[in-house]
Design an enzyme around this catalytic site. Structure first.
Site, short mmCIF file in Angstrom:
data_model
loop_
_atom_site.label_atom_id
_atom_site.label_comp_id
_atom_site.label_asym_id
_atom_site.label_seq_id
_atom_site.Cartn_x
_atom_site.Cartn_y
_atom_site.Cartn_z
N SER A 283 31.23 6.92 91.96
CA SER A 283 30.69 6.56 90.48
C SER A 283 30.95 5.02 89.88
O SER A 283 32.10 4.65 90.23
CB SER A 283 31.03 7.74 89.45
OG SER A 283 32.47 7.32 89.27
N ASP A 284 30.30 4.45 89.06
CA ASP A 284 30.54 3.30 88.42
C ASP A 284 31.80 3.94 87.49
O ASP A 284 31.88 5.06 87.20
CB ASP A 284 29.33 2.67 87.71
CG ASP A 284 29.91 1.25 87.20
OD1 ASP A 284 31.08 0.78 87.11
OD2 ASP A 284 28.69 0.37 86.90
N TRP A 285 32.46 2.99 86.84
CA TRP A 285 33.72 3.19 85.96
C TRP A 285 33.52 4.09 84.96
O TRP A 285 32.77 3.59 83.83
CB TRP A 285 34.60 2.18 85.85
CG TRP A 285 35.57 1.72 87.11
CD1 TRP A 285 36.85 1.47 86.91
CD2 TRP A 285 35.40 1.60 88.43
NE1 TRP A 285 37.66 1.45 88.01
CE2 TRP A 285 36.23 1.50 88.99
CE3 TRP A 285 33.98 1.95 89.10
CZ2 TRP A 285 36.60 1.21 90.31
CZ3 TRP A 285 34.46 1.64 90.49
CH2 TRP A 285 35.30 1.56 91.09
N ALA B 39 31.00 6.52 84.86
CA ALA B 39 29.63 6.72 84.86
C ALA B 39 29.34 8.31 85.15
O ALA B 39 28.30 8.72 85.29
CB ALA B 39 28.81 5.76 85.87
#
Ligand code: BGC
Length: 846
Positions: A221-223, A225
């Site tokens: 995941s993006d941070w 997300a």
């Protein structure tokens, strides 16, 4: 591995709980280390003694595959030496739908093929150095405003709404080539797609990425997300980063203990957890990281720098209540030595990524003695050069603002997680001072956008040549500076740069001096306020050059290297000219802000071409100091053209299988006397009583097997899509007076009147699309043959009806596909067309 060990691999330990921006938990029993994940696309964020490479957009502007690869490789080597397992780049989304988009500069340009070639070369480079690359941000993450909820004070992030064909033909394309290049990791983006969060969107993760594109690595995941626990696991997310829950450092991971619980109560099948872990561990083996030194106490491997302090000694768990200190920064110099010093490569990329768009009266290249070819009446007097603008100088130093989040001094990077600390920054002024011969040249400089012209008119009137520096910055949305929150507010030069150019160009040498404008910018800038002023003889779009800025600029200004950069985006005459689809949504238009990509395929040059809008400088454009002729285009069909590829091949291998037995909850409890750190994410559960065992009731339909994509079957999709269908050859000749480089650009024109056979639905195509290119260096009078291959996919459109790539000619011999080759998307020199009956060559202006 036990259940908790498996969970530890999938879940980050929490923001700033270890030394990198992302850290997974280790499995000590089998010697699997904590993985260090670190930004970013143009160097190593939060690190010392490492290179600040030119940004992606500059690299895209080189159109040079070899430089793209070498930049990736040098970046990978630096990561390896700093103990980084996973680099958080390259960035290929945003693609550049909106020219004001804050993060377009991290990627390589507003065309899927240019973006794909650069991304794939970068990935091969990084991974050949043994480091895992991350393709980000999956997907349609095109603007910064509302990419997240919490940054923008909204209950939800925005939704990018996109149709299936546009998704495939534009936004997924670079990811497909990345997967084909052997990519280890994909980062899913913050925002929603068609109103489902990307990191919990099964169609996008399980469907398109893993089935259709055959992606074998892991999705992180993006941070922050990740927005759901069980849902995102079932949708195909494999690793959560940085491991916290819905907010930074809240200690309430959606996975960690909850993933353990979900496996124990059956809501996440063990097969799914095993699949997550296999994807991560297999990627580690694939890259040979099992041969790396183990981290302490066993060895001296692991990250040798801290993202959270510049001091030698610092906390090993900076974000926790643990006060244990250690040497966290070993200051390892990873910039390469001697002829392998990466600064030389950075300089070469920055020089080739510098785009000369105007050069009247052959003002450039300059000579160390000044302007060539001008007979000076007042011989004996020195040639006078004035340098103007804050962007020519050091300002308060390159690293004064965190993550480069402000506009001051010369601009060499955008801002945000994609930025790095400059080890040094060669300013344009420094390089000019080193280059001009001061026996012949008298140079003055005014490193301000408000030179005292009113009070001292002579500072302009006395000059023979004026060089003005202006810029335009933006970046990631977590930083706001000068009223810019990530995305730019307009496309003009900032800090009154346009006014500075106007003033200088009018006053330089009392109006008879010549002015060169140098622009550093994160993307397209509208040049209309001054581009046609008579004094403006030369314009250089230097993009974001990185640490060797001045040296690279001087290489081009003085012709030590040819001007060979070509625009990776369209420079329009106004922001409005990019159309409704080119506009950032600056104000939320709903509880879930909606941004609908109604323009479909028509972004950047595709939009300008469709609506016949003249740009200031078109996609692919750039001048050389020499001239080139294109001739002898011919295209050979290497296979008979059929509309559909051969069917998806049968699987040749099976994933490994493991014992799917759900273990006893007691095995997942915190070990006795375990000391927990504050906000640190662990895989253990506190008590077995919350675990309800037995079969989990999935929603209706969950167990219905989904049809597999007919377009899948190999890395990047069905291997038949990548078979060469046609080979174009042509001759490129240097017809000018010096050695130079040209990019042969091949554009495909699909036929008109195409209809879906089953439905009769009309299939519309852009006027032309880039499908292949090659950059060549040629000596004076030299000719070389250029060979450009076109795959089946290059000649296809995505049929929503068939869920497959279709070549729109063939059946019954209808239609022909046009092929044009030239020096830009509007400077086409050769043209011909092909159909089932072969190739017909038509002259353009050969
Ligand atoms: C960015 C990512 C980056 C991550 C870690 C996020 O805010 O969108 O591109 O890799 O932070 O720094």
């Amino acid at each position: 591995m036990s259940l908790v060990e498996k969970v530890n691999i999938t879940t980050g330990t929490g923001w700033s709980q270890n030394l990198c921006v992302g850290n997974t938990g280790p499995v000590n029993s089998v010697g699997f280390p904590s993985l260090c994940l670190q930004d970013g696309p143009l160097g190593i964020r939060f690190a010392d003694h490492s290179t600040a490479f030119p940004a992606g957009i500059t690299t895209g502007a080189t159109w040079n595959r070899d430089l793209m690869y070498r930049r990736g490789h040098a970046h990978g080597l630096e990561g390896r030496l700093k103990g980084i397992n996973v680099l958080l780049g390259p960035c290929m989304g945003p693609l550049g739908r909106m020219p004001a988009g804050g993060r377009n500069w991290e990627g390589f340009g507003s065309d899927p093929v240019l973006q794909a070639v650069a991304a794939a070369e970068t990935i091969k480079g990084i991974q050949d150095a043994g480091v895992m690359a991350t393709a980000k941000h999956w997907i349609v993450n095109e603007q910064e405003h509302f990419r997240q909820s919490f940054e923008w004070g909204l209950p939800n992030a925005m939704s990018s709404n996109v149709d299936d064909r546009t998704l495939h033909e534009l936004y997924v394309w670079p990811f497909a080539e990345s997967v084909r290049a052997g990519l280890a990791s994909v980062m899913c983006s913050y925002q929603m797609v068609n109103n489902s969060y990307t990191c919990g969107n099964s169609k996008l993760l399980n469907g398109i990425l893993k089935d259709e594109l055959g992606f074998q690595g892991f999705v992180q995941s993006d941070w922050l997300a990740q927005r759901s626990g069980v849902g995102s696991a079932l949708a195909g997310l494999d690793m959560t980063m940085p491991g916290d829950g819905l907010r930074w450092m809240d200690g309430k991971s959606l996975w960690g203990p909850h993933l353990t619980e979900a496996a124990l109560n059956g809501s996440i099948p063990m097969e799914r957890l095993n699949d997550m872990v296999t994807r991560i561990v297999a990627a580690w083996y694939q890259l040979g990281q099992d041969t790396w030194a183990a981290p302490p106490p066993e060895g001296d491997g692991g990250p040798n720098f801290s993202s959270f302090t510049n001091d030698e000694t610092g906390p090993i768990h900076p974000g926790s209540d643990d006060k244990t200190m250690a040497v966290v920064n070993k200051f390892v110099d990873v910039q390469g030595q001697g002829k392998d010093f990466h600064g030389r490569l950075a300089q070469q990329i920055a020089a080739e990524g510098t785009v000369l768009v105007k050069n009247e009266d052959d003002l450039l290249p300059l000579t160390p003695q000044g302007r060539s070819g001008v007979a000076r009446s007042d011989k004996g007097k020195k040639f006078r050069v004035g340098v103007f603008g804050e962007d020519a100088g050091p300002g308060r130093g390159p690293n004064v603002c965190p993550d480069r989040g402000c506009n001051q001094g010369t601009l060499a990077s955008g801002w945000g997680s994609g930025a790095v600390d400059f080890p040094y920054l060669v300013t344009p002024l420094q390089a000019l001072e080193a280059k001009f011969d001061f026996n012949s040249v008298y140079m003055t400089h005014f490193l301000t956008n408000n030179p005292p012209i009113e009070t001292s008119p002579s500072i302009l009137a006395d000059q023979d040549l004026c060089i003005v520096f202006i810029n335009s910055i933006g970046g990631e949305g977590f930083i706001a500076s000068d009223g810019i929150r990530g995305d730019r507010n307009d496309l003009y030069a900032q800090n009154d740069g346009d006014k500075l150019v106007q003033t200088v160009a009018k006053g330089c040498g009392r109006g008879s001096g010549e002015t060169i404008v140098v622009l550093h910018a994160i993307g397209p800038v509208v040049l209309e306020r001054w581009a046609d002023l008579p004094g403006v003889k030369a314009i250089i779009l230097a993009n974001l050059p990185g640490e060797e800025s001045g040296n690279a600029l001087v290489d081009v200004l003085f012709g030590d290297v040819d001007a060979s950069g070509r625009l990776p985006y369209t420079v329009g005459k106004s922001l409005a000219d990019y159309g409704p689809g080119g506009q950032i949504l600056y104000y939320p238009n709903g509880v879930v802000p909606q941004q609908t990509f109604s323009e479909g395929l028509y972004i950047d040059y595709r939009h300008f071409d469709k609506h016949n809008i003249p740009p200031r400088y078109e996609f692919g454009f750039g001048l050389s100091y020499t001239s080139f002729a294109f001739s002898n285009l011919s295209v050979t069909l290497t296979k008979p053209i059929t509309p559909l590829p051969s069917p998806r091949p049968a699987d040749t291998s099976q994933p490994p299988s493991y014992d799917p037995t759900v273990p006893d909850p007691a095995s997942a409890l915190f070990p006795p006397h375990f000391r927990k750190l504050k906000n640190y994410i662990y895989p253990y559960i506190a008590s077995p009583t919350a675990i309800k065992r037995g079969p989990y009731r999935y929603p209706a339909g969950y167990t219905v097997p989904q049809p597999r994509s007919p377009a899948g079957g190999g890395l990047g999709g069905n291997p038949a899509l990548y078979e060469t269908l046609a080979v174009a050859t042509l001759t490129l000749t240097n017809t000018g007076a010096r050695t130079g480089k040209q990019v042969a650009q091949l554009y495909v024109e699909f036929p008109a009147g195409v209809k879906e056979p089953e439905t009769g639905e009309a299939i519309d195509f852009p006027v032309r699309v880039l499908r292949a290119f090659e950059k060549l260096e040629l000596g004076v009078g030299e000719s070389k043959e250029v060979r450009l291959e076109l795959s089946r996919k290059d000649l296809s459109y995505w049929s929503v009806r068939k869920q497959n790539w279709v070549v729109p000619v063939g059946e019954g011999g209808r239609g022909r596909i046009g092929v044009s080759v030239g020096a830009s998307s509007r400077d086409l020199r050769l043209w011909g067309e092909m159909g089932v009956d072969g190739w017909i060559h038509r002259l353009l202006d050969e």
